[in-house]
Design a protein around this motif. Structure first.
Motif, mmCIF file in Angstrom:
data_model
loop_
_atom_site.group_PDB
_atom_site.id
_atom_site.type_symbol
_atom_site.label_atom_id
_atom_site.label_comp_id
_atom_site.label_asym_id
_atom_site.label_seq_id
_atom_site.Cartn_x
_atom_site.Cartn_y
_atom_site.Cartn_z
ATOM 1 N N ASN A 39 27.297 37.777 45.074
ATOM 2 C CA ASN A 39 26.929 38.601 46.420
ATOM 3 C C ASN A 39 28.118 38.972 47.057
ATOM 4 O OD1 ASN A 39 24.593 37.475 45.544
ATOM 5 N ND2 ASN A 39 23.861 36.930 47.535
ATOM 6 N N GLY A 40 29.154 39.270 46.418
ATOM 7 C CA GLY A 40 30.544 39.860 47.128
ATOM 8 C C GLY A 40 31.470 38.735 47.581
ATOM 9 N N GLY A 41 31.187 37.855 47.631
ATOM 10 C CA GLY A 41 32.058 36.633 48.307
ATOM 11 C C GLY A 41 32.462 35.580 47.144
ATOM 12 N N LEU A 42 33.619 34.971 47.753
ATOM 13 C CA LEU A 42 34.436 33.877 47.061
ATOM 14 C C LEU A 42 34.638 32.753 48.010
ATOM 15 C CD1 LEU A 42 37.184 34.049 44.317
ATOM 16 C CD2 LEU A 42 36.799 32.018 45.703
ATOM 17 N N PRO A 43 34.040 31.620 48.026
ATOM 18 C CA PRO A 43 32.801 31.227 47.352
ATOM 19 C C PRO A 43 31.695 32.118 47.458
ATOM 20 C CG PRO A 43 33.173 29.790 49.086
ATOM 21 C CD PRO A 43 34.315 30.747 49.327
ATOM 22 N N GLY A 44 30.862 31.891 46.576
ATOM 23 C CA GLY A 44 29.355 32.436 46.904
ATOM 24 C C GLY A 44 28.596 31.967 47.941
ATOM 25 N N PRO A 45 27.468 32.545 48.479
ATOM 26 C CA PRO A 45 26.910 32.215 49.687
ATOM 27 C C PRO A 45 26.611 30.702 49.811
ATOM 28 C CG PRO A 45 25.571 33.771 48.116
ATOM 29 C CD PRO A 45 26.881 33.581 47.669
ATOM 30 N N GLU A 46 26.651 30.333 50.835
ATOM 31 C CA GLU A 46 26.332 28.735 51.314
ATOM 32 C C GLU A 46 24.917 28.689 51.309
ATOM 33 O OE1 GLU A 46 28.628 26.716 54.102
ATOM 34 O OE2 GLU A 46 26.747 25.916 54.803
ATOM 35 N N ILE A 47 24.342 28.092 50.138
ATOM 36 C CA ILE A 47 22.692 27.937 49.970
ATOM 37 C C ILE A 47 22.558 26.737 50.889
ATOM 38 C CG2 ILE A 47 20.645 27.825 48.687
ATOM 39 C CD1 ILE A 47 22.186 29.190 46.417
ATOM 40 N N ARG A 48 21.225 26.780 52.039
ATOM 41 C CA ARG A 48 21.190 25.674 52.639
ATOM 42 C C ARG A 48 19.618 25.671 52.705
ATOM 43 N NH1 ARG A 48 24.036 22.398 56.391
ATOM 44 N NH2 ARG A 48 26.317 22.935 55.960
ATOM 45 N N MET A 49 19.160 24.456 52.418
ATOM 46 C CA MET A 49 17.615 24.355 52.321
ATOM 47 C C MET A 49 17.385 22.828 53.136
ATOM 48 S SD MET A 49 16.493 25.824 48.451
ATOM 49 C CE MET A 49 14.986 25.366 48.917
ATOM 50 N N ARG A 50 15.833 22.728 53.076
ATOM 51 C CA ARG A 50 15.585 21.399 53.730
ATOM 52 C C ARG A 50 14.797 20.593 52.635
ATOM 53 N NH1 ARG A 50 14.142 19.574 58.759
ATOM 54 N NH2 ARG A 50 15.995 20.776 59.558
ATOM 55 N N GLN A 51 15.221 19.323 52.658
ATOM 56 C CA GLN A 51 14.731 18.485 51.451
ATOM 57 C C GLN A 51 13.118 18.900 51.300
ATOM 58 O OE1 GLN A 51 15.410 14.499 52.585
ATOM 59 N NE2 GLN A 51 15.027 13.664 50.512
ATOM 60 N N GLY A 52 12.672 19.093 50.234
ATOM 61 C CA GLY A 52 11.247 18.982 49.884
ATOM 62 C C GLY A 52 10.846 20.508 49.762
ATOM 63 N N SER A 96 17.895 40.186 34.692
ATOM 64 C CA SER A 96 17.903 39.074 35.735
ATOM 65 C C SER A 96 17.224 37.889 35.194
ATOM 66 C CB SER A 96 17.271 39.637 36.995
ATOM 67 O OG SER A 96 15.883 40.027 36.718
ATOM 68 N N TYR A 97 16.995 36.841 35.935
ATOM 69 C CA TYR A 97 16.473 35.476 35.478
ATOM 70 C C TYR A 97 15.848 34.925 36.788
ATOM 71 C CZ TYR A 97 15.070 31.316 33.109
ATOM 72 O OH TYR A 97 14.677 30.013 32.751
ATOM 73 N N ARG A 98 14.845 34.546 36.904
ATOM 74 C CA ARG A 98 14.050 33.953 38.211
ATOM 75 C C ARG A 98 14.243 32.381 37.940
ATOM 76 N NH1 ARG A 98 10.260 35.262 42.484
ATOM 77 N NH2 ARG A 98 8.610 34.136 41.408
ATOM 78 N N TYR A 99 14.944 31.619 38.693
ATOM 79 C CA TYR A 99 15.145 30.183 38.833
ATOM 80 C C TYR A 99 13.947 29.584 39.827
ATOM 81 C CZ TYR A 99 19.253 30.565 35.925
ATOM 82 O OH TYR A 99 20.152 30.595 35.034
ATOM 83 N N GLN A 100 13.313 28.824 39.814
ATOM 84 C CA GLN A 100 12.496 28.285 40.803
ATOM 85 C C GLN A 100 12.494 26.554 40.381
ATOM 86 O OE1 GLN A 100 8.591 30.008 41.495
ATOM 87 N NE2 GLN A 100 7.513 28.202 42.101
ATOM 88 N N PHE A 101 12.463 26.178 41.550
ATOM 89 C CA PHE A 101 12.619 24.503 41.792
ATOM 90 C C PHE A 101 12.553 23.897 42.737
ATOM 91 C CE2 PHE A 101 17.131 26.398 41.528
ATOM 92 C CZ PHE A 101 17.688 25.517 42.297
ATOM 93 N N GLY A 102 12.079 22.843 43.090
ATOM 94 C CA GLY A 102 12.016 21.964 44.348
ATOM 95 C C GLY A 102 13.455 21.168 44.574
#
Ligand code: C2O
Ligand code: CU
Length: 420
Positions: A39-52, A96-102
């Motif tokens: 997405n244009g950056g180094l490092p790539g975007p910081e992905i932040r999620m909540r547990q669960g 493209s490829y879609r990843y989906q996981f908890g």
């Protein structure tokens, strides 16, 4: 840059985003260097999620070569693991490829290319993946620091030269080293502020011993997983792929240095301005993740690290091997029923250090007395070192086990385990 994970029309527990690898320019040592980035950056975007929560991430390949993303340290279903041949086909340019996981476990993880990774990661295809605890400890700043090195040539561009010696020795070590710092709050750090630092080593081959100045605190997690007893803050060995969380109070500018080599190298700093009464709240252990309990090992195995420069194995070719096989073997190193507890003894017979990483699981490092130490996904072995690990192989599928010095992986130090 933290990516806001828009969830329009999706259940609140689902986060959706696109990761698009492409060629970019990044600034190193005063030069605009042609690199790769998500997405244009180094490092790539910081992905932040909540547990669960559940992640839905689409890899949109805008490169002129194949791409794949691996979620390092996250316990994902096998077909989401992003490993060429073993778990999926490479995503060709324009596809493209879609990843989906908890994300069941809180902690500091990261994502990176797992296709020609020694090349693509060294060009910038990596980013932080943070899973926040349901009950995160209160801090003023939650800061991600990634220590990254790049090899520049005379003209200040990414060194395209091919040096076979890199593969047979300590790897491709960059001549420009930076701490890539991102502070999500966007606020300046004051003296006395409580900080959580999430240190990540995305460098392909360089090991750091990270010294921290300007902070009093404790080491609270390794490779994303909380330590039952936070440790005294002292220089932290951070081999490629490893992470470390530190919580503490700022006492001055936070300076990072590396003392792994002969010399001390300055890695960067976080400025402070102003001050306040330091937080008096004690630093306690992070809430634990719910992990499988080990049984008596139903399986034991030995993994011998061989090869490299100066070694007699493989006719002195310098290629790396595990148990006499160089490169991913046709049959797994270990094949077990789902839920088996395995004790694997890893022996480094080479003239170089290594860091062995297992996909899809964490494992306990065992000490000489067989007592369980930290719970990690990558274990560092110095020259001649032997380390036993204990792992509950409960995640079905085919999982890579390889040296995370990515030049070593590329040159044969890789195998796999089949579960279920
Ligand atoms: Cu972080 Cu197989 O890799
Ligand atoms: Cu190695």
């Amino acid at each position: 840059m933290t990516l806001t994970l828009a969830g329009t029309g999706l259940p609140a527990a689902t986060r959706e985003l696109i990761l698009a690898p492409q060629t970019i320019k990044a600034r190193f040592a005063g030069h605009d260097v042609s690199m790769l980035g998500f997405n244009g950056g180094l490092p790539g975007p910081e992905i932040r999620m909540r547990q669960g929560q559940t992640a839905r991430i689409t890899l949109d390949n805008r490169l002129e070569e194949g791409a794949l993303v691996h979620w390092h340290g996250l316990r994902v279903p096998n077909r989401m693991d992003g490993v060429n041949v073993l778990t999926q086909d490479v995503v060709i340019p324009g596809d493209s490829y879609r990843y989906q996981f908890g994300v069941p476990d809180a902690g500091t993880y990261w994502y990176h290319s797992h296709y020609l990774s020694y090349d693509q990661v060294s060009r910038g295809l990596f980013g932080a993946f943070i899973v926040e605890e349901q009950n995160a400890p209160a801090v003023d700043h939650d800061i991600v620091v990634q220590f990254f090195d790049v090899l520049l040539d005379q003209s200040g561009q990414y060194d395209e030269g091919f040096n076979p010696a890199h593969f047979a020795t300590e790897g491709r070590i960059g001549n420009t080293v930076t701490a890539l710092v991102s502070n999500g709050t966007g606020k300046t750090v004051k003296r006395g502020d409580r900080l959580r630092l999430r240190l990540i080593n995305p460098s392909i081959d360089r090991v750091y011993r990270v010294g921290l100045d300007g902070l009093t605190g404790k080491i609270v997690a390794l490779d994303g997983m909380p330590l039952a007893h936070p440790r005294t803050l002292e220089p932290i060995l951070l081999a490629p792929g490893q992470r470390c969380d530190v919580i503490g109070n700022a006492t001055g500018p936070i300076r990072f240095d590396d003392s792994f080599g002969e010399r001390t190298l300055s890695l960067g700093e976080i400025a402070v301005s102003g001050s306040r009464e330091p937080a008096k709240v004690p630093i306690t252990a992070l809430p634990t993740n719910r992990m499988p309990a080990p049984q008596d090992p139903g399986q034991t195995a030995e993994l011998v690290l061989q090869g490299g420069a100066g070694s007699a194995s493989h006719n002195g070719t310098g290629t790396w091997a595990l148990n006499d096989v160089s490169g991913l073997p046709r049959t797994p190193f270990l094949s077990v029923a789902q839920g088996t507890t395995a004790r694997i003894s890893i022996r480094n017979e080479t003239g170089f250090p290594h860091v062995m990483h297992l996909h899809g699981h964490h494992f306990w490092e065992l000490d000489a007395a067989g007592e369980a130490g930290p719970y990690r996904d990558s274990t560092y072995l110095d020259i001649g070192e032997v380390r036993d690990i204990l792992v509950v192989l409960d995640n079905p599928g085919s999982w890579m086990l390889h040296c995370h010095m990515l030049s070593h992986q590329a040159d044969g130090m890789a195998t796999w385990i089949r579960v279920g």
